[in-house]
Design a protein around this motif. Structure first.
Motif, PDB file in Angstrom:
ATOM      1  N   GLU A   1       0.859  -1.186   0.000  1.00 53.00           N
ATOM      2  CA  GLU A   1       0.000   0.000   0.000  1.00 53.00           C
ATOM      3  C   GLU A   1       0.888   1.225   0.000  1.00 53.00           C
ATOM      4  O   GLU A   1       1.778   1.364   0.839  1.00 53.00           O
ATOM      5  N   VAL A   2       0.645   2.099  -0.963  1.00 52.19           N
ATOM      6  CA  VAL A   2       1.512   3.254  -1.125  1.00 52.19           C
ATOM      7  C   VAL A   2       0.727   4.551  -0.975  1.00 52.19           C
ATOM      8  O   VAL A   2      -0.488   4.588  -1.183  1.00 52.19           O
ATOM      9  N   GLY A   3       1.435   5.598  -0.607  1.00 52.09           N
ATOM     10  CA  GLY A   3       0.811   6.910  -0.452  1.00 52.09           C
ATOM     11  C   GLY A   3       1.709   7.992  -1.031  1.00 52.09           C
ATOM     12  O   GLY A   3       2.730   7.700  -1.652  1.00 52.09           O
ATOM     13  N   TRP A   4       1.322   9.231  -0.811  1.00 52.18           N
ATOM     14  CA  TRP A   4       2.053  10.370  -1.365  1.00 52.18           C
ATOM     15  C   TRP A   4       2.333  11.390  -0.268  1.00 52.18           C
ATOM     16  O   TRP A   4       1.523  11.551   0.648  1.00 52.18           O
ATOM     17  N   THR A   5       3.468  12.072  -0.379  1.00 52.11           N
ATOM     18  CA  THR A   5       3.765  13.131   0.572  1.00 52.11           C
ATOM     19  C   THR A   5       3.871  14.466  -0.157  1.00 52.11           C
ATOM     20  O   THR A   5       4.288  15.452   0.410  1.00 52.11           O
ATOM     21  N   SER A   6       3.529  14.441  -1.449  1.00 47.30           N
ATOM     22  CA  SER A   6       3.700  15.642  -2.262  1.00 47.30           C
ATOM     23  C   SER A   6       2.377  16.048  -2.889  1.00 47.30           C
ATOM     24  O   SER A   6       1.416  15.288  -2.884  1.00 47.30           O
ATOM     25  N   ALA A   7       2.356  17.238  -3.440  1.00 46.37           N
ATOM     26  CA  ALA A   7       1.218  17.657  -4.244  1.00 46.37           C
ATOM     27  C   ALA A   7       1.759  18.188  -5.561  1.00 46.37           C
ATOM     28  O   ALA A   7       2.738  18.910  -5.556  1.00 46.37           O
ATOM     29  N   PRO A   8       1.127  17.865  -6.684  1.00 42.87           N
ATOM     30  CA  PRO A   8       0.046  16.893  -6.761  1.00 42.87           C
ATOM     31  C   PRO A   8       0.564  15.453  -6.637  1.00 42.87           C
ATOM     32  O   PRO A   8       1.760  15.213  -6.661  1.00 42.87           O
ATOM     33  N   ARG A   9      -0.392  14.555  -6.475  1.00 47.44           N
ATOM     34  CA  ARG A   9      -0.054  13.130  -6.404  1.00 47.44           C
ATOM     35  C   ARG A   9      -0.158  12.557  -7.817  1.00 47.44           C
ATOM     36  O   ARG A   9      -1.163  12.783  -8.488  1.00 47.44           O
ATOM     37  N   LEU A  10       0.840  11.817  -8.241  1.00 47.95           N
ATOM     38  CA  LEU A  10       0.813  11.226  -9.584  1.00 47.95           C
ATOM     39  C   LEU A  10       0.781   9.709  -9.476  1.00 47.95           C
ATOM     40  O   LEU A  10       1.449   9.134  -8.618  1.00 47.95           O
ATOM     41  N   ALA A  11       0.019   9.072 -10.342  1.00 51.54           N
ATOM     42  CA  ALA A  11      -0.041   7.610 -10.319  1.00 51.54           C
ATOM     43  C   ALA A  11      -0.237   7.027 -11.702  1.00 51.54           C
ATOM     44  O   ALA A  11      -0.998   7.551 -12.514  1.00 51.54           O
ATOM     45  N   LEU A  12       0.476   5.943 -11.948  1.00 46.49           N
ATOM     46  CA  LEU A  12       0.289   5.139 -13.157  1.00 46.49           C
ATOM     47  C   LEU A  12      -0.449   3.875 -12.728  1.00 46.49           C
ATOM     48  O   LEU A  12       0.004   3.153 -11.841  1.00 46.49           O
ATOM     49  N   VAL A  13      -1.576   3.618 -13.376  1.00 43.86           N
ATOM     50  CA  VAL A  13      -2.372   2.444 -13.048  1.00 43.86           C
ATOM     51  C   VAL A  13      -2.048   1.337 -14.046  1.00 43.86           C
ATOM     52  O   VAL A  13      -1.919   1.589 -15.242  1.00 43.86           O
ATOM     53  N   ARG A  14      -1.876   0.142 -13.539  1.00 46.71           N
ATOM     54  CA  ARG A  14      -1.574  -1.022 -14.371  1.00 46.71           C
ATOM     55  C   ARG A  14      -2.580  -1.133 -15.529  1.00 46.71           C
ATOM     56  O   ARG A  14      -3.795  -0.951 -15.317  1.00 46.71           O
ATOM     57  N   ALA A  15      -2.067  -1.429 -16.709  1.00 45.81           N
ATOM     58  CA  ALA A  15      -2.922  -1.488 -17.902  1.00 45.81           C
ATOM     59  C   ALA A  15      -4.065  -2.479 -17.709  1.00 45.81           C
ATOM     60  O   ALA A  15      -3.873  -3.560 -17.165  1.00 45.81           O
ATOM     61  N   GLY A  16      -5.255  -2.075 -18.150  1.00 45.54           N
ATOM     62  CA  GLY A  16      -6.397  -2.986 -18.151  1.00 45.54           C
ATOM     63  C   GLY A  16      -7.028  -3.222 -16.792  1.00 45.54           C
ATOM     64  O   GLY A  16      -7.870  -4.098 -16.644  1.00 45.54           O
ATOM     65  N   THR A  17      -6.640  -2.430 -15.770  1.00 50.49           N
ATOM     66  CA  THR A  17      -7.161  -2.670 -14.424  1.00 50.49           C
ATOM     67  C   THR A  17      -8.637  -2.292 -14.309  1.00 50.49           C
ATOM     68  O   THR A  17      -9.428  -3.019 -13.712  1.00 50.49           O
ATOM     69  N   PHE A  18      -8.990  -1.155 -14.867  1.00 47.18           N
ATOM     70  CA  PHE A  18     -10.378  -0.692 -14.734  1.00 47.18           C
ATOM     71  C   PHE A  18     -11.051  -0.606 -16.096  1.00 47.18           C
ATOM     72  O   PHE A  18     -10.467  -0.116 -17.049  1.00 47.18           O
ATOM     73  N   ASP A  19     -12.285  -1.060 -16.142  1.00 51.20           N
ATOM     74  CA  ASP A  19     -13.058  -0.956 -17.376  1.00 51.20           C
ATOM     75  C   ASP A  19     -13.748   0.400 -17.432  1.00 51.20           C
ATOM     76  O   ASP A  19     -14.201   0.898 -16.408  1.00 51.20           O
ATOM     77  N   PRO A  20     -13.879   0.985 -18.628  1.00 52.42           N
ATOM     78  CA  PRO A  20     -14.621   2.231 -18.748  1.00 52.42           C
ATOM     79  C   PRO A  20     -16.090   2.006 -18.336  1.00 52.42           C
ATOM     80  O   PRO A  20     -16.643   0.940 -18.565  1.00 52.42           O
ATOM     81  N   VAL A  21     -16.661   3.007 -17.691  1.00 53.51           N
ATOM     82  CA  VAL A  21     -18.072   2.935 -17.309  1.00 53.51           C
ATOM     83  C   VAL A  21     -18.796   4.055 -18.044  1.00 53.51           C
ATOM     84  O   VAL A  21     -18.470   5.227 -17.872  1.00 53.51           O
ATOM     85  N   GLU A  22     -19.771   3.694 -18.871  1.00 49.25           N
ATOM     86  CA  GLU A  22     -20.525   4.714 -19.597  1.00 49.25           C
ATOM     87  C   GLU A  22     -21.555   5.339 -18.674  1.00 49.25           C
ATOM     88  O   GLU A  22     -22.442   4.658 -18.173  1.00 49.25           O
TER      89      GLU A  22
END
Lengths: 258, 318
Positions: free
Chosen positions: B139-160
């Protein structure tokens, strides 16, 4: 042409990797090796040197014992090794690592800075992009073919959609993929000669970096906790008795996948 | 609190990865805005409204015509400043990874990557990153602003969601070094069907296919399932299949709902690229192949017998 190759010592692939329970950092106490794609980057640098002349220096940020891995690059044919080693750098994330590495590279003033595209210890394949932004140099990553002519490089970049051929003026930063070459093995002569090649270990202060901007203090991210992932359950293994295709269809239908 | 989601566009369409992250960000309850960077991309940008973006920031500039990361760092920096965003999320891709890391350095903002999930803990954002070949969840967090994140490919499906977005133009100033690299040539390696990052179903082939022609088993099965074809590093190296289809440590990381592995032993280098898949079905002759340790359904048998029959049965069901 002066080429700096950024390399990293990673735990041996055959070793059991673990996170330290207290710091959640990778336990690096075991046997270390030169990261596999970094070997491709060293090889590419040596080929460019063969073609254009010049110098190849390997640059790393890490504990003292990373020198062992830098010697492998020297044994392959690199001319010089530079290790930035400082207790204050432990626990550095991308921001802090790129800061220290950029400072070390700034001193070298190389025409070309090479990275290997992946590190096998699970750290993200993104360091060159942060370093090139700090150095304000053009950058091409995921390069499967590299040419340098005059003061310009051309790289064939692998993407999800095919290949992009990218040209950029030197000085520049390039991250190479392992498809770029077949690295040479160090010769016995190379291994013997590596010990006497220049190997410099510098502190953060030597490269002009204050301790407060590296390590955990200089990082923008934190690790909150680590835990084992949920175990996989309900695995099924069958042997084909002629009805395996039907069984797969039944399985997928039951899971509503078809 | 505004979260920006980097939406990559390719051939005038937004890719599924970014839209999936957009939906996830919206579900966390923040103001979510999309960012589309390119040349002639306004129409594509407007489409993001239907996937959870109330606002889409667009930097439409000739300097962004080629799929290169550095001018995108400049453009994104301008959008972050304009929007006052405290979080910037990316779906991992070759381009997005470089943009995210460049932006991290530019803004001195912490970047976490390879996230398999995101959640809120009060005011804090928490990322979940499988590490060391997915043997540990961090589990990771951020100590800076802004917070940047790369999400693993294909993790979330688009929701219309069916909404529409307010498209806001932002202009960017480009750094001299950012625009020095230039695209000379674009060589498309067109695989038929959906790309492996976007596919819900992937049929992957390895050495066990026996020859390049063996990929026809994968292609036909993928076609019957409406899926994409992937390959292991060994067969890509051997020239049996294009690199664009390579899954694993030196290729892509995918997480389709269904992953069918034909003739793949399941070496760790391959496993790290596909173990996030919903359901894994493996067919292999070798009962001791490591893939059976993590396949949901393992079939010990001859794929040249099983795959065509499976294709036929699936076609018959349509």
């Amino acid at each position: 042409m002066k080429i700096a190759v950024c390399v990293k010592q990673v735990p041996d692939a055959t070793s059991h990797k673990r996170l330290d329970a207290a710091t959640h950092r990778l336990d690096r106490s075991g046997e270390g090796v030169l990261n596999a794609t970094d070997v491709n980057a060293v090889e590419e640098a040596l080929r460019l040197k063969d073609a254009h002349g010049g110098e190849v220096v390997v640059v790393s940020l890490g504990p003292e014992k990373a020198l062992e891995s830098l010697r492998k690059a020297l044994a392959m044919g690199a001319d010089r090794a530079l290790l930035v080693s400082d207790d204050a750098a432990a626990g550095s994330d991308l921001l802090a690592t790129s800061r220290a590495l950029a400072a070390a590279l700034e001193r070298e003033e190389a025409d070309l800075i090479l990275f290997g595209q992946q590190s096998s210890d699970g750290d993200g394949a993104v360091l060159w992009a942060a370093v090139s932004d700090r150095l304000r140099r053009p950058m091409v990553s995921q390069v499967a073919e590299l040419k340098v002519e005059g003061a310009e490089l051309t790289g064939k970049r692998q993407t999800e959609f095919g290949y992009d051929v990218i040209a950029a003026p030197l000085p520049a930063v390039v991250a190479v993929s392992d498809a770029i070459n077949e690295p040479r093995y160090p010769s016995l002569k190379g291994i013997m000669g590596a010990k006497s090649k220049p190997q410099e270990t510098l502190s953060l202060a030597d490269v002009g970096v204050e301790a407060g901007v590296v390590g955990e203090a200089g990082s923008g991210t934190t690790v909150r906790s680590s835990s084992p992932p949920p175990a996989k359950s309900g695995q099924v293994k069958i042997e084909d008795d002629g009805s395996a295709a039907e069984k797969i269809v039944d399985y997928l239908a039951e899971k509503r996948m078809i | 609190m505004t979260t920006l989601v980097f939406l990559e566009s390719h051939d005038g369409e937004l890719t599924k990865g970014g839209l999936g992250v957009l939906g996830k960000a919206a579900s966390l309850g923040d103001d979510v805005a999309g960012v589309v960077l390119g040349s002639g991309v306004r129409d594509a940008a407007a489409a993001a409204g239907a996937f959870g973006a109330a606002t889409v920031y667009v930097v439409d500039d000739e300097a962004l015509a080629a799929p290169l990361p550095q001018p995108r760092v400049d453009a994104l920096e301008a959008v972050v400043r304009e929007s006052g965003a405290d979080t910037v999320l990316f779906a991992a891709s070759v381009l997005a990874a470089d943009v995210a890391a460049g932006l991290a350095a530019r803004l001195e903002a912490g970047l976490n990557w390879d996230l398999a999930d995101l959640r809120r803990d009060g005011d804090e954002l928490v990322g979940v990153r499988p590490a060391l070949g997915d043997t540990v969840l961090v589990e990771v967090g951020w100590t800076s602003a802004p917070r940047l994140a790369l999400v693993r490919a294909g993790t979330f499906d688009p929701v219309e969601s069916g909404g529409s977005a307010d498209v806001k133009d932002v202009s960017a100033t480009f750094q001299e070094f950012s625009t020095q690299a230039r695209l000379v040539e674009h060589l498309t390696e067109k695989a038929s069907g959906p790309s492996i990052e976007d596919a819900d179903v992937i049929v992957a082939g390895g050495r066990g296919l026996g020859s390049p022609e063996g990929f026809s088993y994968c292609e036909e099965l993928a076609e019957a399932l409406g899926g994409a074809v992937a390959a292991t590093r060994a067969v890509v190296d051997a020239g049996w299949y294009p690199y664009a289809a390579q899954v694993g440590q030196t290729g892509k990381t995918v997480s389709p709902k269904l992953y069918i592995a034909l003739g793949i032993s399941g070496a760790i280098q391959h496993k790290v690229g596909m173990q996030g898949s919903g359901t894994i079905v493996a067919v292999n002759k070798d009962p001791n192949a490591p893939i059976f340790d993590f396949a949901d359904l393992g079939v010990v048998g001859d794929l040249t017998q099983i795959a065509p029959k499976l294709t036929e049965l699936l076609r018959a069901r349509r």
